[in-house]
Design an enzyme around this catalytic site. Structure first.
Site, PDB file in Angstrom:
ATOM      1  N   THR A   9       0.814  -1.230   0.000  1.00 43.31           N
ATOM      2  CA  THR A   9       0.000   0.000   0.000  1.00 43.31           C
ATOM      3  C   THR A   9       0.839   1.269   0.000  1.00 43.31           C
ATOM      4  OG1 THR A   9      -0.107  -0.250   2.401  1.00 43.31           O
ATOM      5  CG2 THR A   9      -2.007  -1.033   1.130  1.00 43.31           C
ATOM      6  N   GLY A  10       2.136   1.155   0.277  1.00 38.47           N
ATOM      7  CA  GLY A  10       2.994   2.347   0.415  1.00 38.47           C
ATOM      8  C   GLY A  10       3.463   2.883  -0.924  1.00 38.47           C
ATOM      9  N   CYS A 148      18.140   4.178  -3.149  1.00 37.87           N
ATOM     10  CA  CYS A 148      17.784   4.932  -4.363  1.00 37.87           C
ATOM     11  C   CYS A 148      18.830   5.975  -4.772  1.00 37.87           C
ATOM     12  CB  CYS A 148      16.420   5.599  -4.183  1.00 37.87           C
ATOM     13  SG  CYS A 148      16.237   6.480  -2.635  1.00 37.87           S
ATOM     14  N   LYS A 203      25.266   5.069   3.220  1.00 35.94           N
ATOM     15  CA  LYS A 203      24.827   4.122   2.173  1.00 35.94           C
ATOM     16  C   LYS A 203      25.506   4.450   0.843  1.00 35.94           C
ATOM     17  CE  LYS A 203      20.288   3.533   4.266  1.00 35.94           C
ATOM     18  NZ  LYS A 203      18.877   3.935   4.184  1.00 35.94           N
ATOM     19  N   HIS A 240      15.983  11.608  -8.343  1.00 37.09           N
ATOM     20  CA  HIS A 240      17.158  12.084  -7.597  1.00 37.09           C
ATOM     21  C   HIS A 240      18.220  12.562  -8.590  1.00 37.09           C
ATOM     22  CE1 HIS A 240      15.270  10.540  -4.142  1.00 37.09           C
ATOM     23  NE2 HIS A 240      16.029   9.504  -3.842  1.00 37.09           N
TER      24      HIS A 240
HETATM   25  N1  LIG Z   1      10.589   5.770  -1.498  1.00 36.60           N
HETATM   26  C1  LIG Z   1      11.736   5.496  -2.142  1.00 36.60           C
HETATM   27  O1  LIG Z   1      12.159   6.200  -3.082  1.00 36.60           O
HETATM   28  C2  LIG Z   1      12.540   4.309  -1.729  1.00 36.60           C
HETATM   29  C3  LIG Z   1      13.642   4.011  -2.505  1.00 36.60           C
HETATM   30  C4  LIG Z   1      14.420   2.913  -2.179  1.00 36.60           C
HETATM   31  C5  LIG Z   1      14.064   2.141  -1.102  1.00 36.60           C
HETATM   32  N2  LIG Z   1      12.966   2.454  -0.339  1.00 36.60           N
HETATM   33  C6  LIG Z   1      12.641   1.555   0.776  1.00 36.60           C
HETATM   34  O2  LIG Z   1      11.425   0.851   0.461  1.00 36.60           O
HETATM   35  C7  LIG Z   1      10.697   0.581   1.652  1.00 36.60           C
HETATM   36  C8  LIG Z   1       9.301   1.161   1.527  1.00 36.60           C
HETATM   37  O3  LIG Z   1       9.377   2.577   1.409  1.00 36.60           O
HETATM   38  P1  LIG Z   1       8.072   3.446   1.115  1.00 36.60           P
HETATM   39  O4  LIG Z   1       8.585   4.773   0.737  1.00 36.60           O
HETATM   40  O5  LIG Z   1       7.142   2.745   0.178  1.00 36.60           O
HETATM   41  O6  LIG Z   1       7.349   3.458   2.571  1.00 36.60           O
HETATM   42  P2  LIG Z   1       5.830   3.744   2.932  1.00 36.60           P
HETATM   43  O7  LIG Z   1       5.179   4.586   1.883  1.00 36.60           O
HETATM   44  O8  LIG Z   1       5.829   4.239   4.326  1.00 36.60           O
HETATM   45  O9  LIG Z   1       5.112   2.269   2.898  1.00 36.60           O
HETATM   46  C9  LIG Z   1       5.366   1.275   3.869  1.00 36.60           C
HETATM   47  C10 LIG Z   1       4.565  -0.003   3.591  1.00 36.60           C
HETATM   48  O10 LIG Z   1       4.849  -0.964   4.618  1.00 36.60           O
HETATM   49  C11 LIG Z   1       3.639  -1.300   5.343  1.00 36.60           C
HETATM   50  N3  LIG Z   1       3.925  -1.426   6.773  1.00 36.60           N
HETATM   51  C12 LIG Z   1       4.267  -0.429   7.643  1.00 36.60           C
HETATM   52  N4  LIG Z   1       4.428  -0.935   8.889  1.00 36.60           N
HETATM   53  C13 LIG Z   1       4.172  -2.268   8.806  1.00 36.60           C
HETATM   54  C14 LIG Z   1       4.139  -3.331   9.762  1.00 36.60           C
HETATM   55  N5  LIG Z   1       4.436  -3.126  11.061  1.00 36.60           N
HETATM   56  N6  LIG Z   1       3.842  -4.559   9.324  1.00 36.60           N
HETATM   57  C15 LIG Z   1       3.548  -4.798   8.015  1.00 36.60           C
HETATM   58  N7  LIG Z   1       3.537  -3.824   7.073  1.00 36.60           N
HETATM   59  C16 LIG Z   1       3.848  -2.575   7.455  1.00 36.60           C
HETATM   60  C17 LIG Z   1       2.699  -0.153   5.072  1.00 36.60           C
HETATM   61  O11 LIG Z   1       1.353  -0.615   5.252  1.00 36.60           O
HETATM   62  P3  LIG Z   1       0.152   0.375   5.737  1.00 36.60           P
HETATM   63  O12 LIG Z   1      -0.272   1.168   4.526  1.00 36.60           O
HETATM   64  O13 LIG Z   1      -0.896  -0.572   6.195  1.00 36.60           O
HETATM   65  O14 LIG Z   1       0.713   1.225   6.838  1.00 36.60           O
HETATM   66  C18 LIG Z   1       3.040   0.188   3.618  1.00 36.60           C
HETATM   67  O15 LIG Z   1       2.443  -0.770   2.773  1.00 36.60           O
HETATM   68  C19 LIG Z   1      11.517   1.174   2.808  1.00 36.60           C
HETATM   69  O16 LIG Z   1      12.325   0.177   3.368  1.00 36.60           O
HETATM   70  C20 LIG Z   1      12.336   2.247   2.102  1.00 36.60           C
HETATM   71  O17 LIG Z   1      13.529   2.555   2.805  1.00 36.60           O
HETATM   72  C21 LIG Z   1      12.197   3.516  -0.633  1.00 36.60           C
END
Ligand SMILES: NC(=O)c1ccc[n+]([C@@H]2O[C@H](COP(=O)([O-])OP(=O)(O)OC[C@H]3O[C@@H](n4cnc5c(N)ncnc54)[C@H](OP(=O)(O)O)[C@@H]3O)[C@@H](O)[C@H]2O)c1
Length: 342
Positions: A9-10, A148, A203, A240
């Site tokens: 969902t994120g 990223c 990183k 980025h």
């Molecule tokens: N954004 C970027 O550009 C990027 C780039 C590289 C790597 N990342 C990495 O990718 C990952 C996700 O990032 P994001 O930006 O998508 O984060 P986000 O928007 O905060 O989404 C987090 C996801 O994890 C779920 N979640 C949160 N707490 C949880 C729990 N306790 N148990 C099970 N599921 C849980 C959330 O579900 P709910 O909706 O139910 O809360 C949501 O589906 C992170 O590790 C981040 O460091 C991100």
């Protein structure tokens, strides 16, 4: 092959859903998130934030609470877009139960037996999956893509490495989506630049050295390149942009550097772009708004490649942080694993 998306969902989870729609090899079999979203239909649980419509095929799927029992036996591979603190517990459980986990989360990227892979650069590091299985007793395995910001410059460094790359200095201008949906508030970032992103510099300074390193069949010896990074959050949504200064053992001409980038490896995998590094000649490119979707968001766009005196060059590079920098990178890693191992 049926796949699951953990954290669907994120911000990154939604990109997975988008990229997997119509994928020639993978079909979504399970979507998971936190207990807050569990039991809801995906269309209700996900605050869809991408410009294209949510795919109809997922809108009515029920989101399950993240855990191995949320994913059916017919699923072989899961993508993880979980926060690192959650992934740390969940991903080993999946690997232990025989799933391949293609993960975005930061934890374990630098662990000795975990492959940190950009398929165009170090596909041979997948051999660490065997080491991982032997050492941890897992039937599955975990493969990581880099952070990223690291993934943006690393393909350009890989192209320049054979030319005698010795030292790299980089300053980033990173989009707000990189912090996650709830990452920075509008009051923090509008009309502003934040000159600190927690643990990002470490990183950027460590991950490329592992990716450019030599795998000897048992472990990876990091590449001998010094990297110094300074990371900034800026008010762009996606993409980025990074300014890079490189020093070489001997003089390297800008034209040779551009040729090395342009001719860098491309792969014949569904999510691989036709050109891994696109080099532009205009002196005002790359720009996030104009260049982040190059190659379907999977190309790195470089520009302003120029001499900087005394065996030095400088240039800018850019990638889409939630596509090449996150979900697209994991999908490409999974394609590599599927082609070579499954
Ligand atoms: N954004 C970027 O550009 C990027 C780039 C590289 C790597 N990342 C990495 O990718 C990952 C996700 O990032 P994001 O930006 O998508 O984060 P986000 O928007 O905060 O989404 C987090 C996801 O994890 C779920 N979640 C949160 N707490 C949880 C729990 N306790 N148990 C099970 N599921 C849980 C959330 O579900 P709910 O909706 O139910 O809360 C949501 O589906 C992170 O590790 C981040 O460091 C991100």
């Amino acid at each position: 092959m049926k796949v699951g998306v953990l954290g669907a969902t994120g911000n990154v989870g939604q990109r997975f859903v988008q990229l997997l729609e119509g994928h020639p090899w993978f079909e979504i079999g399970a979507l998971t998130a936190s207990s807050t979203s569990a039991g809801k239909e995906y269309s209700e649980a996900a605050a869809w934030a991408l410009p294209d419509e949510m795919p109809e095929s997922v809108a009515n799927k029920t989101v399950r609470e993240t855990g191995t029992d949320a994913v059916g036996d017919d699923v072989e591979l899961v993508f993880s877009a979980l926060p690192s603190s959650v992934a740390n517990d969940v991903e080993p459980e999946f690997a232990g139960e025989g799933y391949i986990v293609a993960s975005n989360a930061g934890w374990a990227r630098m662990e000795d037996d975990v492959p940190l892979v950009i398929p165009e650069i170090n596909p041979d590091h997948l051999g660490l999956l065997e080491v991982q299985r032997d050492e941890r007793g897992w039937e599955g395995g975990i493969i990581k893509n880099p952070n990223c910001s690291a993934i943006t410059m690393t393909p350009t460094l890989a192209a320049l490495h054979p030319l005698g790359l010795d030292e790299v200095t980089v300053a980033t201008l990173q989009a707000v989506s990189g912090a996650g949906y709830m990452g920075v508030t509008s009051m923090e970032i509008l009309d502003n630049v934040l000159p600190y992103i927690g643990s990002e510099e470490w990183k950027m300074e460590s991950e490329p050295r592992k990716i450019l390193g030599e795998f000897d069949g048992a472990r990876v010896e990091d590449a001998d390149v010094n990297i110094s990074a300074s990371c900034n959050r800026v008010p762009t949504v996606d993409g980025h942009l990074e300014n890079v200064w490189c020093r070489f053992d001997d003089d390297v001409g800008a034209d040779d550097a551009k040729e090395a980038m342009r001719s860098f490896t491309t792969l014949d995998l569904p999510t691989a772009p036709d050109q891994t590094v696109l080099v532009r000649e205009e002196n005002d490119r790359p720009q996030p708004r104009l260049d982040r979707n190059a190659g379907g968001g999977m190309s790195i766009v470089a520009g302003r490649v120029r001499d900087d005196g005394d065996a030095r060059l400088k240039y800018s590079c850019l990638s889409h942080n939630t596509v090449r920098g996150a979900a697209g990178a994991s999908v490409l890693n999974a394609e590599l694993v599927a082609e070579r191992y499954l």
